[in-house]
Design a protein around this motif. Sequence first.
Motif, short mmCIF file in Angstrom:
data_model
loop_
_atom_site.label_atom_id
_atom_site.label_comp_id
_atom_site.label_asym_id
_atom_site.label_seq_id
_atom_site.Cartn_x
_atom_site.Cartn_y
_atom_site.Cartn_z
N TRP A 105 44.31 51.09 83.89
CA TRP A 105 44.31 52.26 83.03
C TRP A 105 42.91 52.62 82.56
O TRP A 105 42.75 53.51 81.74
N GLY A 106 41.91 51.92 83.04
CA GLY A 106 40.54 52.21 82.67
C GLY A 106 40.00 51.19 81.68
O GLY A 106 40.67 50.23 81.28
N ARG A 107 38.74 51.41 81.28
CA ARG A 107 38.06 50.50 80.36
C ARG A 107 37.42 51.33 79.24
O ARG A 107 37.11 52.51 79.42
N LEU A 108 37.19 50.68 78.12
CA LEU A 108 36.63 51.33 76.94
C LEU A 108 35.56 50.44 76.35
O LEU A 108 35.76 49.24 76.18
N GLN A 109 34.40 51.04 76.06
CA GLN A 109 33.31 50.32 75.40
C GLN A 109 33.23 50.77 73.95
O GLN A 109 33.17 51.98 73.67
N LEU A 110 33.25 49.81 73.05
CA LEU A 110 33.20 50.12 71.63
C LEU A 110 32.42 49.06 70.90
O LEU A 110 32.21 47.94 71.41
N SER A 111 31.97 49.40 69.70
CA SER A 111 31.24 48.46 68.84
C SER A 111 31.95 48.39 67.49
O SER A 111 32.51 49.38 67.01
N LEU A 112 31.90 47.20 66.88
CA LEU A 112 32.55 46.97 65.59
C LEU A 112 31.55 46.30 64.65
O LEU A 112 30.80 45.41 65.06
N GLU A 113 31.58 46.75 63.41
CA GLU A 113 30.72 46.15 62.38
C GLU A 113 31.44 46.24 61.05
O GLU A 113 31.93 47.31 60.67
N TYR A 114 31.50 45.11 60.34
CA TYR A 114 32.19 45.08 59.05
C TYR A 114 31.17 44.83 57.95
O TYR A 114 30.38 43.88 58.00
N ASP A 115 31.19 45.71 56.95
CA ASP A 115 30.31 45.59 55.79
C ASP A 115 31.12 45.00 54.64
O ASP A 115 31.99 45.66 54.08
N SER A 116 30.85 43.76 54.33
CA SER A 116 31.62 43.09 53.29
C SER A 116 31.31 43.64 51.91
O SER A 116 32.13 43.52 50.99
N GLY A 117 30.13 44.24 51.73
CA GLY A 117 29.79 44.81 50.42
C GLY A 117 30.65 46.02 50.09
O GLY A 117 31.28 46.07 49.03
N SER A 118 30.72 46.98 50.98
CA SER A 118 31.55 48.17 50.77
C SER A 118 32.97 47.99 51.29
O SER A 118 33.80 48.89 51.09
N GLN A 119 33.24 46.87 51.96
CA GLN A 119 34.55 46.58 52.55
C GLN A 119 34.99 47.71 53.48
O GLN A 119 36.10 48.22 53.40
N GLU A 120 34.09 48.08 54.37
CA GLU A 120 34.35 49.12 55.36
C GLU A 120 34.04 48.58 56.75
O GLU A 120 33.08 47.81 56.93
N ILE A 121 34.85 48.99 57.69
CA ILE A 121 34.62 48.63 59.08
C ILE A 121 34.16 49.88 59.84
O ILE A 121 34.76 50.95 59.72
N TRP A 122 33.06 49.74 60.56
CA TRP A 122 32.49 50.82 61.34
C TRP A 122 32.90 50.64 62.79
O TRP A 122 32.65 49.61 63.40
N VAL A 123 33.54 51.66 63.34
CA VAL A 123 34.01 51.64 64.73
C VAL A 123 33.19 52.66 65.51
O VAL A 123 33.22 53.86 65.19
N GLY A 124 32.47 52.18 66.50
CA GLY A 124 31.67 53.07 67.35
C GLY A 124 32.27 53.17 68.74
O GLY A 124 32.38 52.17 69.45
N LEU A 125 32.69 54.37 69.10
CA LEU A 125 33.22 54.60 70.45
C LEU A 125 32.07 55.01 71.36
O LEU A 125 31.47 56.07 71.17
N LYS A 126 31.77 54.16 72.33
CA LYS A 126 30.64 54.43 73.23
C LYS A 126 31.07 55.32 74.39
O LYS A 126 30.64 56.45 74.53
#
Length: 388
Positions: A105-126
């Motif tokens: 079905w294909g492949r997907l490149q992504l990046s993940l980063e979690y900021d514990s200070g603001s308690q937010e997760i950043w999702v980057g779709l490449k």
Amino acid sequence: MGHPAGPHSAPAPTGTSAAPGLIPDLVARSPWPRWAQVAVAVAAAILAASCLLCVVCCCRRRARRRKPRDKEAVGLGSVPGTTTTHLVQPEVDDVGSGPGGAPQWGRLQLSLEYDSGSQEIWVGLKQAADLRREPGGQADPYACVSLSPQPGHRHATRVHRGTLCPVFEETCRFRVPLAELPRTTLRVQVLDFRRASGHQPLGELRLPLGTLDLQHVLEVWRTLGPPGTVEAERTGELCCLLQYAPGWGRLTVVVLEARGLSLGLAEPYVKVQLLLNRRKWKTRRTSVWKGTAAPYFNEAFTFLVPLSQIQSVDLVLAVWAQGSRLWAEPVGKVALGARASGQPLQHRADILAHARRPGARWHRLRPAGEVDQALGLRPRRRLPLPGS
């Protein structure tokens, strides 16, 4: 009196046509001058050489088309990354099944980063690669990112036309408390954009965040699984037609129909609202339909919006119904403006790029509170009833 033939007289002509001086005789007998004959000969030679070159090029192209495309693989090692080497984890799901195995079905490149200070997760779709489609077909893919325990909030990328390897390069963030992070699952849906019908899923990725080490930036390739059902929320979908004439400053909104509404709703109708600089400007409403989950409105509304203000105007379509309470409440909303995203933003961009050309599309209704929060609108408060 005839003269005897001397020894130096010319011989009598014979009847054969294969004389060695045939071409010089034709040149001598031609009424054209010598320079015209040379020009014709050069033009004929150039035409013959061009025809021969075209035949050779066509043969090479056919030979290239006959080569199997399945052998063309995307080298993951050559894909540029935006994260430094010491912050990247090794790729996990890089190897897919070979021929004869499970369908790809294909492949997907992504990046993940979690900021514990603001308690937010950043999702980057490449980007995505090798999306599955019928042989020889193309798609208009876009991606939709959401978190499974958090209803409503999601991010949709812009649509990429005519490709099976879209490059998204978009980032979104979600607020996830640290205690809920192990129970949270990231869901990415890759969909094929369709103008007048439901969008077709191309692949899906479910990634439990509790199984990942998010103490540093994570950038990976993941294999997409079989597409699941596209979650058209209980609020349903709304089809509308938009047209803008910049010369007259006229914005036409045609509310066509709705589908997938809850059967428990009573007397649904649609409010068409224009916001100017995040303030309510103009409001219209359709007629009321009773006892149906798929009302057909087909009502047009015209607003005078100058070209100088079109970039500051947000169009909001809201489906209202009485439901189980005494007053009507918004069932769902669609925001079509500069602050929209995904398909609504693409719809608005199309009508502005193609002036005076109408365009109709289906839009999924979003929760009213989510749209109001994105547009910076304050919720309307009502006085509680006695005994409630």
